[in-house]
Design an enzyme around this catalytic site. Structure first.
Site, PDB file in Angstrom:
ATOM      1  N   GLU A  88      26.693  50.720  39.750  1.00 41.80           N
ATOM      2  CA  GLU A  88      27.360  49.549  40.318  1.00 41.80           C
ATOM      3  C   GLU A  88      28.370  49.943  41.407  1.00 41.80           C
ATOM      4  O   GLU A  88      29.567  49.719  41.285  1.00 41.80           O
ATOM      5  CB  GLU A  88      28.049  48.722  39.236  1.00 41.80           C
ATOM      6  CG  GLU A  88      27.092  48.065  38.263  1.00 41.80           C
ATOM      7  CD  GLU A  88      27.774  47.167  37.253  1.00 41.80           C
ATOM      8  OE1 GLU A  88      27.107  46.299  36.681  1.00 41.80           O
ATOM      9  OE2 GLU A  88      29.000  47.342  37.023  1.00 41.80           O
TER      10      GLU A  88
ATOM     11  N   GLU B 295      20.537  46.280  33.700  1.00 41.10           N
ATOM     12  CA  GLU B 295      21.478  45.832  32.666  1.00 41.10           C
ATOM     13  C   GLU B 295      21.336  44.335  32.450  1.00 41.10           C
ATOM     14  O   GLU B 295      21.172  43.567  33.402  1.00 41.10           O
ATOM     15  CB  GLU B 295      22.935  46.114  33.059  1.00 41.10           C
ATOM     16  CG  GLU B 295      23.357  47.552  33.076  1.00 41.10           C
ATOM     17  CD  GLU B 295      24.846  47.692  33.383  1.00 41.10           C
ATOM     18  OE1 GLU B 295      25.594  46.707  33.176  1.00 41.10           O
ATOM     19  OE2 GLU B 295      25.255  48.776  33.830  1.00 41.10           O
TER      20      GLU B 295
ATOM     21  N   LYS C  52      34.366  46.935  23.874  1.00 43.48           N
ATOM     22  CA  LYS C  52      33.980  46.835  22.456  1.00 43.48           C
ATOM     23  C   LYS C  52      33.569  45.420  22.065  1.00 43.48           C
ATOM     24  O   LYS C  52      32.945  45.222  21.022  1.00 43.48           O
ATOM     25  CB  LYS C  52      35.113  47.328  21.557  1.00 43.48           C
ATOM     26  CG  LYS C  52      36.440  46.604  21.689  1.00 43.48           C
ATOM     27  CD  LYS C  52      37.496  47.252  20.797  1.00 43.48           C
ATOM     28  CE  LYS C  52      38.869  46.627  20.981  1.00 43.48           C
ATOM     29  NZ  LYS C  52      39.432  46.938  22.323  1.00 43.48           N
TER      30      LYS C  52
END
Length: 663
Positions: free
Chosen positions: A148, A302, A351
């Site tokens: 990216e 992705e 997370k």
């Protein structure tokens, strides 16, 4: 090509976040999920080079061998997107500076100054050693360079690079001053040292300077990519492709220029699960990426299995949505579907970004859907891998026009380029029209209709290309505020290029009338939004729709001259859909399956007809009368007459002759 006749499936695998004893469990789950490839090493620089010059490859050796042992391919990344802390500490010149002159410190990612010779030297060294060690490893399927690319740098080394770039472009200071219009506000540069990046200024910055800095930044980052690309190519067999992952519809890179230097074009796609038109956004990014790939298969590098972590509210994907959007990408030409990431992180900034294996583990709903996608890709692979999607309508898009049109001082900050493009693509998508994205200077002769949502800046070459397309019998539909500026962001005489005014039947552009929030223009059968223009038509032009009332009463809202249409406003969605559908039909463009219910998308890839239902209520799609039985590749069910579609349903229909005959 990622591989001949293969559909790759998997995700970013970051095993360094976990104890090594977890790896065997990961492999077991990957096999269960039908994973065929994983991406390794994207953010592993500090693990591979914990201190300057050190090399810790043992853990990666074991992983590469483990993947190969279990038949899982590796997309191996160079780790250069996230330099280790020691690089910034020992070499602060490798850290970028923002437009205020503030250092962008380590502690996140992408903290590299693209023009820094020190950064480039260290990046080349780790890439060289990585490629030398693994370039011929049997697990290697593809190289993934950096990640990216999105860094802007306004520091001193970038300033020197910018000046070198400008010398190559303009040769002399006089030519630069002319291109930048520096007579305005006493900005004339007397020496090259007077030229700097567009750092924070007292008031509005020079738009041409900002535009060129955008160009320079894209080129400087591209130099970084090409340098690493060339290194890995030297150490790998010719059939191993090299890619990097674009962010979807991102302003910072000239995607056309970058795609020409990749073997496979890859993109990261994150539609908002809370957006009722998330499927249209997913389709648009797929069409754009396929266009950059020149129609060849492309890669979803992705996507999220569930929620992301960077929106104001991060909703998970509803049951079936990940499958729908994954197969939608395949329908629109993707030959690889990857997720970020394989196993959801327990620590760090992401997370709460979902993984293929989430915090709920093997029993989680996300993993169950991941397994289903893997199984269905295996069913589709023999019929669709390597095949193409054919479109007869092109949407023109150009990053340079986007850069120029997004300047600080413009008629309306409410006009957001990507929103305008999305509105036009939505109209075509809802009409069932398959589209490609194309550069305005590329060959357009294969298309029956070309639409220009908004191209504020058009080069002379692009204008001549459009005129040649029109002379060849093509139909053009152009949106407002297009053809206003030349390559240097200089307003063309008359407020729009004279050649375009003649093409569209515009005699005079008197002024632009952007609309306030909540305002609209009465155009008779529809309302115009966002923008309007004070135009007078040429005598031989047809006013298809006129403004009613107000300052623009009786002036053109939709103008037509021959096979060219010009829209001086943004029609409301249903009106834009009807107008574009009518033009397409008049040109002989036929949807893959006409008469679809709202929310159902039909796309033909090769000989397979995909039907995708973006709603939750069960509906029925009628097939053409006399259609021979079609078999769903995903279930084996045969259909004649009609196809029932439930919540987020996907069917992949093929006739008896399969990929070698008409479906």
């Amino acid at each position: 090509m990622t591989a001949p006749d293969r559909l790759l499936y998997g995700g970013d695998y970051n095993p360094e976040q976990w104890p090594e004893e977890v790896w065997a469990e990961d492999v077991r789950l990957m096999k269960t999920a039908g994973v065929t490839s994983v991406t390794l090493g994207v953010f592993s620089w500090a693990k591979l080079e914990p201190r300057p010059g050190a090399r810790e490859f043992g853990w990666l050796d074991r992983l590469m061998d483990l993947m190969h042992l279990h038949g899982i391919g590796v997309v191996l990344a160079t780790p250069t997107a996230s330099p280790p802390p020691w690089l910034g500490r020992l070499h602060p010149e490798t850290l970028p500076r923002d437009e205020n002159g503030q250092t962008v410190w380590w502690g996140s990612r992408q903290q590299f100054a693209h023009s820094s010779s020190t950064y480039r030297r260290y990046a080349a060294a780790i890439t060289e050693d990585l490629a030398r060690r693994y370039g011929r490893h049997p697990a290697l399927r593809m190289w993934h360079i950096n990640n990216e690319y999105c860094t802007f740098d306004y520091g001193d080394e970038a300033a020197r690079g910018f000046r070198d770039w400008l010398r190559a472009r303009y040769t002399t200071l006089d030519a630069l001053n002319e291109a930048w219009g520096t007579a305005f506000w006493s900005q004339r540069a007397d020496t090259w040292e007077d030229v700097i990046p567009p750092r924070r200024a007292q008031y509005l910055r020079n738009p041409a300077q900002v535009l060129d800095f955008r160009r320079f930044t894209s080129d400087a980052l591209l130099e970084c990519f090409v340098a690493e690309r060339d290194i890995v190519r030297r150490h790998s067999p010719a059939h191993i492709p090299v890619t990097t992952n674009f962010m979807p519809f991102w302003i910072g890179q000239d995607g056309w220029a970058w795609a020409e230097r990749e073997d496979v074009v890859s993109v990261d796609i994150y539609p908002d699960p809370g957006d009722p038109l998330g499927g249209q956004y997913n389709a648009m990014i797929g069409d754009m990426t396929r266009g950059q790939a020149g129609g060849r298969p492309w890669t979803v590098m992705e996507q999220a299995a569930g929620a992301v972590n960077w929106r104001e509210v991060n909703r998970p994907k509803s049951r079936g949505l990940n499958r729908l959007w994954s197969l939608q990408s395949v329908a629109r030409g993707a030959d690889a579907i990857f997720h970020f990431q394989w196993r959801q992180s327990r620590q760090g900034a992401e997370k709460f970004h979902s993984g293929m294996v989430g915090h709920a583990g093997e029993e989680g709903r996300a993993f169950a859907e991941v397994k289903r996608i893997g199984a269905e890709l295996a069913l589709l692979e023999p019929e669709v891998a390597g095949t193409r999607v054919n479109a007869e309508v092109a949407v023109l898009h150009d990053w340079h026009s986007w850069w120029a049109g997004s300047q600080e001082a413009r008629p309306s900050t409410r006009v957001v380029y990507e929103d305008v493009v999305r509105a036009w693509h939505r109209a075509l998508w809802e009409a069932g029209t398959t589209t490609d994205f194309a550069h305005p200077e590329h060959d357009l002769s294969a298309y029956k209709v070309v639409v220009v949502p908004q191209l504020y800046l058009l080069t002379d070459a692009a204008i001549e290309n459009l005129l040649a397309y029109a002379r060849g019998g093509g139909r053009i539909v152009c949106g407002f505020f297009s053809g206003v500026a030349d390559v240097d962001d200089r307003v063309r005489p008359g407020g729009m290029d004279a050649r375009l005014r003649e093409l569209f039947g515009i005699r005079t552009v008197h002024d632009w009338w952007p609309l306030e929030p909540g305002d609209s223009v009465d155009c008779g059968e529809f309302r115009g939004t966002l923008w309007s223009e004070e135009l007078t038509a040429a005598p031989d032009a047809e006013v298809v729709a006129a403004c009613r009332g107000g300052e623009l009463d009786c002036l053109p809202a939709v103008l037509r001259r021959g096979r060219a249409w010009y829209l001086s406003t943004l029609p409301e969605p249903s009106a834009l859909r009807t107008l574009l559908a009518d033009v397409a039909a008049d040109a002989g463009v036929r949807p893959p399956l006409p008469g679809l219910p709202a929310g159902v998308e039909a796309v033909r890839r090769g000989e397979v007809l995909f039907l995708l239902h973006h709603g939750r209520d069960e509906i029925v799609v009628e097939l053409p009368p006399g259609q021979r039985p079609l078999r769903d590749l995903l279930t084996g069910a045969e259909y004649t007459g009609s196809v029932p579609l439930g919540r987020f349903a996907v069917v992949a229909l093929r006739g008896e002759r399969g990929r070698h005959g008409a479906a």
